[in-house]
Design a protein around this motif. Structure first.
Motif, PDB file in Angstrom:
ATOM      1  N   VAL A   1      -6.386  18.916 -26.067  1.00 36.15           N
ATOM      2  CA  VAL A   1      -5.270  19.998 -26.301  1.00 36.15           C
ATOM      3  C   VAL A   1      -5.675  21.029 -26.964  1.00 36.15           C
ATOM      4  O   VAL A   1      -6.223  21.070 -27.922  1.00 36.15           O
ATOM      5  N   SER A   2      -5.091  22.286 -26.368  1.00 37.15           N
ATOM      6  CA  SER A   2      -5.165  23.586 -27.325  1.00 37.15           C
ATOM      7  C   SER A   2      -4.056  23.815 -28.393  1.00 37.15           C
ATOM      8  O   SER A   2      -2.870  23.651 -27.927  1.00 37.15           O
ATOM      9  N   ARG A   3      -4.438  23.929 -29.746  1.00 37.98           N
ATOM     10  CA  ARG A   3      -3.444  23.913 -30.472  1.00 37.98           C
ATOM     11  C   ARG A   3      -2.657  25.394 -30.384  1.00 37.98           C
ATOM     12  O   ARG A   3      -1.618  25.480 -30.726  1.00 37.98           O
ATOM     13  N   GLN A   4      -3.225  26.253 -29.586  1.00 40.52           N
ATOM     14  CA  GLN A   4      -2.802  27.519 -29.524  1.00 40.52           C
ATOM     15  C   GLN A   4      -1.474  27.498 -28.539  1.00 40.52           C
ATOM     16  O   GLN A   4      -0.586  28.165 -28.789  1.00 40.52           O
ATOM     17  N   THR A   5      -1.556  26.444 -27.755  1.00 43.31           N
ATOM     18  CA  THR A   5      -0.524  26.347 -26.958  1.00 43.31           C
ATOM     19  C   THR A   5       0.928  25.944 -27.674  1.00 43.31           C
ATOM     20  O   THR A   5       1.806  26.379 -27.466  1.00 43.31           O
ATOM     21  N   PHE A   6       0.756  24.900 -28.747  1.00 42.15           N
ATOM     22  CA  PHE A   6       1.853  24.476 -29.253  1.00 42.15           C
ATOM     23  C   PHE A   6       2.040  25.329 -30.505  1.00 42.15           C
ATOM     24  O   PHE A   6       3.240  25.123 -31.168  1.00 42.15           O
TER      25      PHE A   6
ATOM     26  N   PRO B   1      15.479  12.086 -29.345  1.00 45.01           N
ATOM     27  CA  PRO B   1      15.409  12.905 -30.456  1.00 45.01           C
ATOM     28  C   PRO B   1      13.889  12.982 -31.141  1.00 45.01           C
ATOM     29  O   PRO B   1      13.115  12.063 -30.679  1.00 45.01           O
ATOM     30  N   GLN B   2      13.668  14.061 -31.915  1.00 40.84           N
ATOM     31  CA  GLN B   2      12.687  14.507 -32.508  1.00 40.84           C
ATOM     32  C   GLN B   2      12.432  13.152 -33.663  1.00 40.84           C
ATOM     33  O   GLN B   2      13.039  13.181 -34.429  1.00 40.84           O
ATOM     34  N   GLN B   3      11.258  12.501 -33.646  1.00 35.09           N
ATOM     35  CA  GLN B   3      10.984  11.509 -34.535  1.00 35.09           C
ATOM     36  C   GLN B   3      10.100  11.937 -35.721  1.00 35.09           C
ATOM     37  O   GLN B   3      10.275  11.295 -36.739  1.00 35.09           O
ATOM     38  N   HIS B   4       9.809  13.348 -35.628  1.00 37.36           N
ATOM     39  CA  HIS B   4       8.895  13.549 -36.876  1.00 37.36           C
ATOM     40  C   HIS B   4       9.050  14.994 -36.954  1.00 37.36           C
ATOM     41  O   HIS B   4       8.783  15.672 -35.870  1.00 37.36           O
ATOM     42  N   PRO B   5       9.335  15.668 -37.876  1.00 37.75           N
ATOM     43  CA  PRO B   5       9.662  17.141 -38.284  1.00 37.75           C
ATOM     44  C   PRO B   5       8.037  17.789 -37.764  1.00 37.75           C
ATOM     45  O   PRO B   5       8.203  18.945 -37.459  1.00 37.75           O
ATOM     46  N   ARG B   6       6.833  17.469 -37.647  1.00 37.95           N
ATOM     47  CA  ARG B   6       5.776  18.170 -37.253  1.00 37.95           C
ATOM     48  C   ARG B   6       5.454  17.977 -35.990  1.00 37.95           C
ATOM     49  O   ARG B   6       4.481  18.262 -35.416  1.00 37.95           O
ATOM     50  N   ASP B   7       6.095  16.933 -35.037  1.00 37.13           N
ATOM     51  CA  ASP B   7       5.698  16.590 -33.613  1.00 37.13           C
ATOM     52  C   ASP B   7       6.206  18.145 -32.877  1.00 37.13           C
ATOM     53  O   ASP B   7       7.210  18.814 -33.159  1.00 37.13           O
TER      54      ASP B   7
ATOM     55  N   LEU C   1       5.296  15.979 -28.363  1.00 38.17           N
ATOM     56  CA  LEU C   1       3.717  15.487 -28.391  1.00 38.17           C
ATOM     57  C   LEU C   1       3.816  15.148 -30.045  1.00 38.17           C
ATOM     58  O   LEU C   1       4.061  15.805 -30.749  1.00 38.17           O
ATOM     59  N   ARG C   2       3.208  13.959 -30.113  1.00 40.80           N
ATOM     60  CA  ARG C   2       2.994  13.492 -31.514  1.00 40.80           C
ATOM     61  C   ARG C   2       2.178  14.197 -32.445  1.00 40.80           C
ATOM     62  O   ARG C   2       1.065  14.637 -31.758  1.00 40.80           O
ATOM     63  N   HIS C   3       2.487  14.787 -33.622  1.00 39.14           N
ATOM     64  CA  HIS C   3       1.663  15.493 -34.342  1.00 39.14           C
ATOM     65  C   HIS C   3       0.108  14.794 -34.534  1.00 39.14           C
ATOM     66  O   HIS C   3      -0.953  15.587 -34.949  1.00 39.14           O
ATOM     67  N   ASN C   4      -0.006  13.549 -34.728  1.00 39.00           N
ATOM     68  CA  ASN C   4      -1.079  12.746 -34.934  1.00 39.00           C
ATOM     69  C   ASN C   4      -1.637  12.127 -33.647  1.00 39.00           C
ATOM     70  O   ASN C   4      -2.178  11.056 -33.642  1.00 39.00           O
ATOM     71  N   TYR C   5      -1.420  13.001 -32.606  1.00 37.18           N
ATOM     72  CA  TYR C   5      -2.002  12.338 -31.472  1.00 37.18           C
ATOM     73  C   TYR C   5      -3.584  11.806 -31.445  1.00 37.18           C
ATOM     74  O   TYR C   5      -3.853  11.018 -30.616  1.00 37.18           O
TER      75      TYR C   5
ATOM     76  N   GLN D   1       1.647   7.573 -22.840  1.00 37.34           N
ATOM     77  CA  GLN D   1       2.738   6.815 -23.362  1.00 37.34           C
ATOM     78  C   GLN D   1       2.612   6.855 -24.896  1.00 37.34           C
ATOM     79  O   GLN D   1       3.436   6.561 -25.460  1.00 37.34           O
ATOM     80  N   ALA D   2       1.378   6.855 -25.283  1.00 33.66           N
ATOM     81  CA  ALA D   2       1.299   6.740 -26.641  1.00 33.66           C
ATOM     82  C   ALA D   2       1.382   8.231 -27.462  1.00 33.66           C
ATOM     83  O   ALA D   2       1.931   8.121 -28.433  1.00 33.66           O
TER      84      ALA D   2
END
Length: 745
Positions: free
Chosen positions: A726-731, A683-689, A710-714, A676-677
């Motif tokens: 989380v694999s960054r390669q996925t995103f 809508p996308q809340q941050h362009p880097r998400d 997925l929040r960029h600052n997870y 949930q966090a």
């Protein structure tokens, strides 16, 4: 051999060959167009073509030890041939009998040798092979068989001829999914690297003694050192045509050769060559350099395999024999170590020892190796004599007879799990006098006549026809009794006699076990009775194979397996996750994505385990988690892409254990505080998400837009004790999966 060549092999050669066989069958008075005959002809055509390829490859390597058959290559190069009084067809079968089976051919192949096949038609069918010879090698034999086995014969009534069709149903039914070479190499490397490191450490005292020995002691020490060097044993219990074992042979030879070189002693090298020359029992070419001698000694002493398809086993034996360039005597050793049988049906590893110690009557005394006259002690003594006298055919025959007798006795024991066994048989097996069991074994070995009272009991040892085996490759695959099939891996000889080895089993197990086989009710009943740890929540053949692989491994053994990725998250595999946590430590878990196997969309994982039990307190996968955590997120990389070993990226194995502990992970993940966090919808809340998409072919299940973000600052949103991998390669790649679908989807 590349795919176009293999396709041409089937469409150009196999089709002509089966038509020639059909003509021969028609000459013998049988209609070849019926469904039963078409199936028989297709099977016979595949067998014939594979064996011709073996003979051609042996001929090209100058390994053909037979004089009865003229050179096939010269014969095929002739533009035309004429019918001869002694047809080439009969000569081919004579050669196959000498090379592949010293004993008589099974009944379902005897009719094939009797077919009146026209030599001219046979020449026309096989002549296109000339264009394939240069691309053929021992490793490609199994790949060719993989392709050919999926072919079925159909009758074209309009043209009155037979045609080949590709059967995807047969591929699934028979489990014809062989692992790509790059994945095989990765699995073997991950397993052999630590195994070789452990082996080199054990050899350090031997190396030191050899280096410090006086010249008159070095020869004896070098021979002992060579035996210790080869005391490393790898098995593939679902080997198919031996693809994993080919890779093991290459990598293990290189690793052992590096150990020999590190000894800096020519004495060991001479010992290897001497051991090689003493085992040369034929006049065919025998390698003399150290690397080659070591290669075929590894093939004879270190590799083991099982499969229920007899043709696949035959190709594995012949292919590894050719690949190792061993003398013909090496083929006999491979027949003992690469065996045909259903690896999931029979006495499990170590079970004979358990029965021998728990049953004072019945078959217990016959399986007690410390009883000098027991059936198993006689088998072990014969095995020891065959090792000391490898060229004594009489000893080999006696050993095979005794092994056959014990197999039949244990078939009778296992039959009580398959169907109802008469009470007289159960009474004999559980409470019978040892003398009665000994008399039965002697009769089964052919040393005495079968007693009247035993005839009906022995008949009950045959499995019912509805039980066709887990892999469905051979309806009549024999049971495999592990301790009897490979006695050298489970028993040791001491001054007082035979006993169970302290390090029974294998140093490593590598396998691509069958997944999702359609099982009969009889099979399900049997597996529930025999595999208690992996059938509580549902039966899948690969789960059974993993449980058995853990039994096959020695203490501190390594396992490399190709399994479906769904075991990580779905609730019905919680029993498998519990077993892995109790009996092993997960070393690597690499997502290979889907598309690894043709027409298979299930995500595939490479799993590397060690049988060292984990020390983490988080070993109960059914307990509630202490804190929230998110299921392991794996990249959905293409099969040919770079393999990502998550354990290298996330070395803390406790994370994986915690993730295994969570109930319904990946199904009710939105109930997690962590989820949930770090995830949100709308809508996308941050362009880097990062966009979150569900499923490889997500458009089949959701609208063509992100299911969430997925929040960029997870990483900054996690509380102490919470874990997310989380694999960054996925995103970084567009439209990739980070979450497995529920099993109900």
């Amino acid at each position: 051999m590349d795919q176009p060549r293999k396709q041409l092999l089937r469409d150009a050669v196999l089709l002509r060959l089966v038509r020639a066989l059909a003509t021969g069958l028609e000459r013998s008075g049988t209609d070849p167009s019926t469904p039963a005959q078409r199936s028989q002809i297709a099977h016979a055509g595949v067998i014939t073509l594979c064996r011709v390829l073996v003979l051609l490859l042996a001929e090209r390597q100058h390994r053909q030890p037979l004089d009865a058959l003229p050179p096939l290559t010269d014969w095929l190069q002739q533009p035309a041939v004429t019918e001869s009084p002694t047809t080439l067809w009969q000569q081919l079968h004579t050669s196959w009998g000498q090379l592949t089976r010293p004993q008589a051919a099974p009944p379902d192949e005897q009719w094939l040798a009797q077919l009146p096949v026209d030599t001219i038609a046979l020449h026309a069918a096989l002549r296109p092979l000339l264009s394939h010879i240069d691309a053929l090698d021992s490793r490609s034999l199994g790949r060719c068989y993989e392709l050919l086995r999926t072919a079925e014969l159909d009758y074209d009534a309009a043209h009155g001829t037979l045609v080949l069709v590709d059967s995807l149903a047969q591929r699934k039914r028979q489990g014809i999914y062989y692992t790509p070479d790059h994945i095989t190499a990765a699995v073997v490397q991950h397993v052999l690297d630590p195994v070789l490191a452990q082996h080199a450490q054990r050899l350090q005292p031997v190396l030191h003694s050899l280096h410090q020995a006086a010249p008159d002691e070095q020869t004896a020490l070098a021979a002992a050192a060579t035996r210790a060097l080869l005391d490393i044993h790898i098995i593939d219990p679902t080997m198919g045509c031996g693809h994993f074992l080919f890779t093991v042979l290459d990598q293990l030879t290189d690793g052992l050769n590096a150990i020999v070189q590190s000894a800096a002693s020519s004495i060991w090298q001479h010992s290897l060559e001497h051991l090689g020359s003493t085992r040369e029992l034929t006049s065919d070419a025998c390698p003399r350099n150290q690397q080659d001698v070591l290669r075929w000694l590894v093939a004879q002493y270190c590799l083991y395999g099982v499969d229920c398809d007899p043709i696949a086993v035959e190709l594995a034996q012949l292919g590894l024999w050719l690949h190792s360039r061993a003398p013909l005597a090496g083929l006999a050793a491979m027949r003992h170590q690469l065996r045909c049988g259903n690896s999931l049906v029979g006495m499990r590893p170590g079970e004979t020892h358990h029965i021998a110690t728990s049953l004072p009557q019945g078959i217990g005394p016959a399986l007690n190796p410390q009883r000098p006259q027991s059936a198993i002690a006689r088998l072990l003594n014969l095995w020891r004599q065959t090792q000391a006298n490898p060229d004594d055919s009489t000893l080999h025959t006696q050993y095979q007879q005794q092994q056959h007798a014990l197999n039949r006795l244990l078939d009778l024991w296992v039959s009580q799990y398959l169907h109802d066994v008469p009470q007289a048989a159960l009474a004999l097996l559980h409470q019978g006098q040892p003398e009665a069991i000994d008399a039965l074994v002697d009769a089964l070995a052919g040393r005495t006549a079968m007693p009247d009272w035993a005839t009906e009991l022995v008949a009950t040892a045959t499995p019912p026809s509805c039980f066709v085996g887990a892999q469905h490759a051979a309806p009549h695959a024999p049971m495999l009794h592990w301790d009897i099939a490979f006695p050298q891996r489970f028993f040791a000889h001491h001054k007082a006699g035979w006993c169970r080895q302290a390090q029974a089993g294998f140093a490593a197990v590598v396998s691509n076990p069958p997944w999702g086989a359609a099982l009969t009710p009889a099979e399900k009943t049997y597996y529930r009775r025999r595999f208690l740890q992996t059938t509580a929540l549902g039966i899948d053949t690969y789960k059974l194979c993993i449980e058995q692989a853990l039994d096959l491994g020695q203490q501190h053994a390594w396992l490399g397996l190709i399994v479906p990725g769904t075991f990580r998250t779905q609730a019905r595999y919680a029993d498998l996750r519990a077993l892995l946590l109790q009996r092993s430590t997960m070393q690597h878990l690499t997502n290979l994505g889907d598309g690894v196997f043709a027409q298979v969309t299930t995500p595939t994982c490479m799993m590397i385990l060690s049988t060292t039990a984990p020390t983490s307190e988080a070993a109960d996968p059914t307990s509630e988690p202490v804190g929230d955590a998110l299921g392991l997120l794996l990249p959905n990389a293409p099969a040919a892409g770079v393999l990502l070993a998550l354990c290298a990226q996330y070395p803390a194995m406790g994370q994986l254990a915690h993730q295994f502990r969570i109930r319904d992970v990946g199904i009710n993940y939105n109930r997690s505080r962590v989820a949930q966090a770090v995830f949100y919808t709308g809508p996308q809340q941050h362009p880097r998400d990062h966009p979150r998409l569900i499923g490889r072919d997500f458009h089949r299940y959701t609208p063509p837009h992100p299911a969430g973000w997925l929040r960029h600052n997870y990483a900054d949103l996690l509380a102490p004790g919470e874990t997310i991998a989380v694999s960054r390669q996925t995103f970084e790649r567009p439209a990739k999966l980070i979450f497995a679908r529920p099993p109900t989807r």
